[in-house]
Enzyme design. Structure first.
Site, PDB file in Angstrom:
ATOM      1  N   PRO A 126       0.789  -1.232   0.000  1.00  0.00           N
ATOM      2  CA  PRO A 126       0.000   0.000   0.000  1.00  0.00           C
ATOM      3  C   PRO A 126       0.826   1.290   0.000  1.00  0.00           C
ATOM      4  CG  PRO A 126       0.081  -0.909   2.214  1.00  0.00           C
ATOM      5  CD  PRO A 126       0.824  -1.882   1.323  1.00  0.00           C
ATOM      6  N   LYS A 129       6.623   1.931   2.103  1.00  0.00           N
ATOM      7  CA  LYS A 129       8.046   2.127   1.766  1.00  0.00           C
ATOM      8  C   LYS A 129       8.190   3.115   0.608  1.00  0.00           C
ATOM      9  CE  LYS A 129       9.194  -2.414   3.506  1.00  0.00           C
ATOM     10  NZ  LYS A 129       7.779  -2.874   3.544  1.00  0.00           N
ATOM     11  N   ASP A 174       2.667  -6.421 -13.892  1.00  0.00           N
ATOM     12  CA  ASP A 174       3.423  -7.474 -13.218  1.00  0.00           C
ATOM     13  C   ASP A 174       4.894  -7.046 -13.181  1.00  0.00           C
ATOM     14  OD1 ASP A 174       4.895  -9.802 -12.621  1.00  0.00           O
ATOM     15  OD2 ASP A 174       3.245 -11.055 -13.347  1.00  0.00           O
ATOM     16  N   ASP A 192      10.210  -5.323  -2.313  1.00  0.00           N
ATOM     17  CA  ASP A 192       9.637  -5.814  -1.051  1.00  0.00           C
ATOM     18  C   ASP A 192       8.644  -6.896  -1.500  1.00  0.00           C
ATOM     19  OD1 ASP A 192       8.737  -6.006   1.561  1.00  0.00           O
ATOM     20  OD2 ASP A 192       7.422  -4.258   1.408  1.00  0.00           O
ATOM     21  N   CYS A 246       8.960 -10.258   4.356  1.00  0.00           N
ATOM     22  CA  CYS A 246       8.635 -10.412   5.783  1.00  0.00           C
ATOM     23  C   CYS A 246       8.473 -11.906   6.087  1.00  0.00           C
ATOM     24  CB  CYS A 246       7.428  -9.577   6.179  1.00  0.00           C
ATOM     25  SG  CYS A 246       5.898 -10.028   5.387  1.00  0.00           S
TER      26      CYS A 246
HETATM   27  N1  SAM Z   1       6.213  -2.310  -0.141  1.00  0.00           N
HETATM   28  C1  SAM Z   1       4.845  -2.277   0.327  1.00  0.00           C
HETATM   29  C2  SAM Z   1       4.753  -1.320   1.493  1.00  0.00           C
HETATM   30  O1  SAM Z   1       5.752  -1.124   2.214  1.00  0.00           O
HETATM   31  O2  SAM Z   1       3.689  -0.743   1.721  1.00  0.00           O
HETATM   32  C3  SAM Z   1       4.356  -3.673   0.694  1.00  0.00           C
HETATM   33  C4  SAM Z   1       4.507  -4.642  -0.449  1.00  0.00           C
HETATM   34  S1  SAM Z   1       3.738  -6.206  -0.158  1.00  0.00           S
HETATM   35  C5  SAM Z   1       4.902  -7.016   0.823  1.00  0.00           C
HETATM   36  C6  SAM Z   1       3.950  -6.989  -1.702  1.00  0.00           C
HETATM   37  C7  SAM Z   1       3.132  -6.400  -2.840  1.00  0.00           C
HETATM   38  O3  SAM Z   1       3.510  -7.076  -4.041  1.00  0.00           O
HETATM   39  C8  SAM Z   1       1.625  -6.605  -2.711  1.00  0.00           C
HETATM   40  O4  SAM Z   1       0.967  -5.377  -2.832  1.00  0.00           O
HETATM   41  C9  SAM Z   1       1.273  -7.513  -3.892  1.00  0.00           C
HETATM   42  O5  SAM Z   1       0.004  -7.257  -4.449  1.00  0.00           O
HETATM   43  C10 SAM Z   1       2.382  -7.164  -4.860  1.00  0.00           C
HETATM   44  N2  SAM Z   1       2.640  -8.174  -5.915  1.00  0.00           N
HETATM   45  C11 SAM Z   1       2.161  -9.444  -5.998  1.00  0.00           C
HETATM   46  N3  SAM Z   1       2.583 -10.010  -7.156  1.00  0.00           N
HETATM   47  C12 SAM Z   1       3.345  -9.090  -7.794  1.00  0.00           C
HETATM   48  C13 SAM Z   1       4.017  -9.061  -9.052  1.00  0.00           C
HETATM   49  N4  SAM Z   1       4.009 -10.100  -9.855  1.00  0.00           N
HETATM   50  N5  SAM Z   1       4.667  -7.918  -9.393  1.00  0.00           N
HETATM   51  C14 SAM Z   1       4.685  -6.843  -8.572  1.00  0.00           C
HETATM   52  N6  SAM Z   1       4.054  -6.811  -7.379  1.00  0.00           N
HETATM   53  C15 SAM Z   1       3.390  -7.920  -6.994  1.00  0.00           C
END
Ligand code: SAM
Length: 320
Positions: A126, A129, A174, A192, A246
């Site tokens: 969201p 970072k 993606d 992340d 995480c």
């Molecule tokens: N960095 C964010 C923060 O600090 O608020 C949290 C990121 S969360 C750990 C991982 C994110 O990666 C999610 O929002 C998820 O929807 C997204 N995600 C999932 N598959 C992905 C993909 N193929 N490419 C990029 N992002 C992806």
């Protein structure tokens, strides 16, 4: 014992057995204890809209008591009973502060983004970072943010707007495709990565521990492999990629970085200076496999009352 407690105990038995392969038995027990402990809440003052002094003055008027975090002038904690007042404060709703875990705050500091760079957050929603990166850049330069899930992308856009970030360009895509589209482009890249989420596990929240399974670890590690390759490809020579999750699982952490180091001769690890004590260096062996010795420079943050589980690798793309 009610059924959810006995389900938790049986889930925990297999989780604990696996955890003991990653850390020693005493550390495994303290990690498991942290799942039941009441956590403090931490937040970061958003330098785009406020200063630590102005935010603390406003919080003290609202009778919210804050404690400083020794290693970050912009980070503070409040006790669990004050979380509600903090999250409902006008400072939070107007984007002067952002409620964010300390491990997450630390990961962005490791990236060291600077003003006037062109940086990338490859899995951004969201936006905790991403907004911190923009803050460290003094909201100057360019920040590309990627998120493939539409609903989460809207939340990311809302958060960045609320926090006053103006340097972002948001991409609904993606992240595995970014490296091919924009190779060697960004000064700093944050990945992340989506993960199996040990940091989310709370003993009293069955959804949180039911989400974690060896199958989930396998599924996420397949996706992470494509993401880390893409993130590295999009980093410019001389640039920095911070890979973090995480998760505590080596398959999602050391094995991903090991794979990158083996396949990209221009990838190297930089040391991370850690200003707190609840961490361990990355593993250089997992099950029967000997891993790259440089993985010792990675950091596995061990959860306690203040910190969530986290893994951080600081990767440099050599330009020689
Ligand atoms: N960095 C964010 C923060 O600090 O608020 C949290 C990121 S969360 C750990 C991982 C994110 O990666 C999610 O929002 C998820 O929807 C997204 N995600 C999932 N598959 C992905 C993909 N193929 N490419 C990029 N992002 C992806």
């Amino acid at each position: 014992m009610d059924s959810s407690k006995s389900d938790y105990q049986s889930w925990l038995a297999s989780y604990r057995a696996r955890l003991k392969k990653i850390v020693d038995a005493a550390t495994a027990d303290s990690i498991i204890e942290s799942f039941a402990a009441t956590k403090t809440t931490s937040f970061r003052v958003n330098g785009i809209k406020s200063t630590p002094q102005a935010a603390l003055d406003a919080l003290s008027q609202a009778e919210v008591q804050t404690n400083p975090v020794a290693w970050c002038d912009e980070a503070f904690t409040v006790s669990p009973d004050q979380r509600e007042s903090l999250s409902h404060s006008s400072l939070a709703s107007e984007g002067h502060i952002y409620i964010q875990g300390l491990s997450s705050i630390f990961a962005t500091l490791v990236l060291e983004p600077q003003p006037d760079q062109w940086n990338l957050d490859l899995a951004a929603a969201p936006g905790g970072k991403a907004s911190h990166i923009a803050d460290l850049m003094n909201n100057q330069g360019k920040l590309s943010v990627v998120e493939p899930i539409r609903k989460r992308m809207y939340r990311l856009a809302d958060n960045l707007n609320r926090l006053g970030v103006t340097i972002q360009k948001t991409y609904l895509m993606d992240g595995r495709k970014a490296g091919g589209k924009v190779p060697d482009r960004f000064d700093c890249v944050l990945l992340d990565a989506p993960c199996s989420g040990d940091s989310r596990i709370r003993a009293d929240k069955p959804d949180s521990w039911k989400f974690w399974s060896p199958r989930k670890v396998k599924e996420q590690s397949r996706k992470q492999k494509g993401l880390i390759e893409s993130a590295f490809q999009s980093t410019k020579p001389g640039g920095t990629l911070v890979y973090c999750t995480c998760s505590l699982s080596p398959e999602e952490n050391e094995l991903q970085v090991d794979h990158l180091l083996r396949n990209q001769t221009d990838a190297d690890l930089s040391p991370i200076e850690v200003p707190f004590s609840n961490w361990q260096p990355g593993l250089t062996r997992w099950e029967d496999a000997q891993l790259d010795k440089r993985l010792m420079q990675c950091v596995r943050i061990l959860p306690n009352q203040e910190f969530d589980s986290f893994f951080i690798a600081k990767i440099r793309k050599r330009d020689d």
